[in-house]
Design a protein around this motif. Structure first.
Motif, PDB file in Angstrom:
ATOM      1  N   TYR A  71       3.447   1.036  -3.597  1.00 47.85           N
ATOM      2  CA  TYR A  71       2.819   1.021  -4.910  1.00 47.85           C
ATOM      3  C   TYR A  71       1.591   1.930  -5.007  1.00 47.85           C
ATOM      4  O   TYR A  71       1.357   2.529  -6.058  1.00 47.85           O
ATOM      5  CB  TYR A  71       2.434  -0.408  -5.294  1.00 47.85           C
ATOM      6  CG  TYR A  71       3.629  -1.273  -5.575  1.00 47.85           C
ATOM      7  CD1 TYR A  71       4.397  -1.073  -6.713  1.00 47.85           C
ATOM      8  CD2 TYR A  71       4.001  -2.277  -4.704  1.00 47.85           C
ATOM      9  CE1 TYR A  71       5.512  -1.850  -6.969  1.00 47.85           C
ATOM     10  CE2 TYR A  71       5.105  -3.065  -4.955  1.00 47.85           C
ATOM     11  CZ  TYR A  71       5.856  -2.847  -6.092  1.00 47.85           C
ATOM     12  OH  TYR A  71       6.958  -3.614  -6.343  1.00 47.85           O
ATOM     13  N   SER A  72       0.803   2.004  -3.967  1.00 52.32           N
ATOM     14  CA  SER A  72      -0.410   2.812  -4.055  1.00 52.32           C
ATOM     15  C   SER A  72      -0.156   4.287  -3.724  1.00 52.32           C
ATOM     16  O   SER A  72      -0.689   5.170  -4.388  1.00 52.32           O
ATOM     17  CB  SER A  72      -1.483   2.259  -3.119  1.00 52.32           C
ATOM     18  OG  SER A  72      -1.843   0.952  -3.529  1.00 52.32           O
ATOM     19  N   TRP A  73       0.619   4.546  -2.679  1.00 53.82           N
ATOM     20  CA  TRP A  73       0.849   5.927  -2.268  1.00 53.82           C
ATOM     21  C   TRP A  73       2.157   6.496  -2.788  1.00 53.82           C
ATOM     22  O   TRP A  73       2.476   7.650  -2.535  1.00 53.82           O
ATOM     23  CB  TRP A  73       0.803   6.034  -0.748  1.00 53.82           C
ATOM     24  CG  TRP A  73      -0.551   5.776  -0.153  1.00 53.82           C
ATOM     25  CD1 TRP A  73      -1.714   5.527  -0.812  1.00 53.82           C
ATOM     26  CD2 TRP A  73      -0.861   5.743   1.230  1.00 53.82           C
ATOM     27  NE1 TRP A  73      -2.726   5.325   0.072  1.00 53.82           N
ATOM     28  CE2 TRP A  73      -2.235   5.456   1.345  1.00 53.82           C
ATOM     29  CE3 TRP A  73      -0.131   5.913   2.384  1.00 53.82           C
ATOM     30  CZ2 TRP A  73      -2.885   5.351   2.549  1.00 53.82           C
ATOM     31  CZ3 TRP A  73      -0.770   5.800   3.600  1.00 53.82           C
ATOM     32  CH2 TRP A  73      -2.132   5.534   3.675  1.00 53.82           C
ATOM     33  N   VAL A  79       0.836  -1.206   0.000  1.00 54.79           N
ATOM     34  CA  VAL A  79       0.000   0.000   0.000  1.00 54.79           C
ATOM     35  C   VAL A  79       0.868   1.252   0.000  1.00 54.79           C
ATOM     36  O   VAL A  79       0.614   2.196  -0.759  1.00 54.79           O
ATOM     37  CB  VAL A  79      -0.966  -0.007   1.206  1.00 54.79           C
ATOM     38  CG1 VAL A  79      -1.627   1.337   1.402  1.00 54.79           C
ATOM     39  CG2 VAL A  79      -2.009  -1.103   1.035  1.00 54.79           C
TER      40      VAL A  79
END
Length: 80
Positions: free
Chosen positions: A30-32, A27
């Protein structure tokens, strides 16, 4: 199955802590889009804390349940 979980709770809690760490790393990185070094440090810390919490809190509850079952079995045996 319950006896298998109770006896191996330390390994199970460590595995859950590692899983929580990997999810946190995914998270954060890769996401933030936070740098991998910071993401790894935060994920490692949160995974370790989750593992320690699960081992202490839930492990104590399982040990108390197992101790109560054992004392109930001893009392039942003494009655006979």
């Amino acid at each position: 199955m319950n006896k298998l979980v109770v006896k191996n709770w330390a390994e199970i809690s460590q595995g859950l802590g590692v899983g929580i760490g990997f999810i946190n790393f995914y998270v954060l990185y890769y996401s933030w889009h936070i740098s991998w070094g910071i993401s790894f440090a935060i994920a490692f810390g949160l995974g370790y804390l989750a593992s320690a919490f699960l081992e202490n809190y839930v492990g104590d509850k399982l040990e108390n349940t197992e101790a109560k079952e054992l004392s109930d079995a001893v009392e039942e045996f003494e009655e006979k």
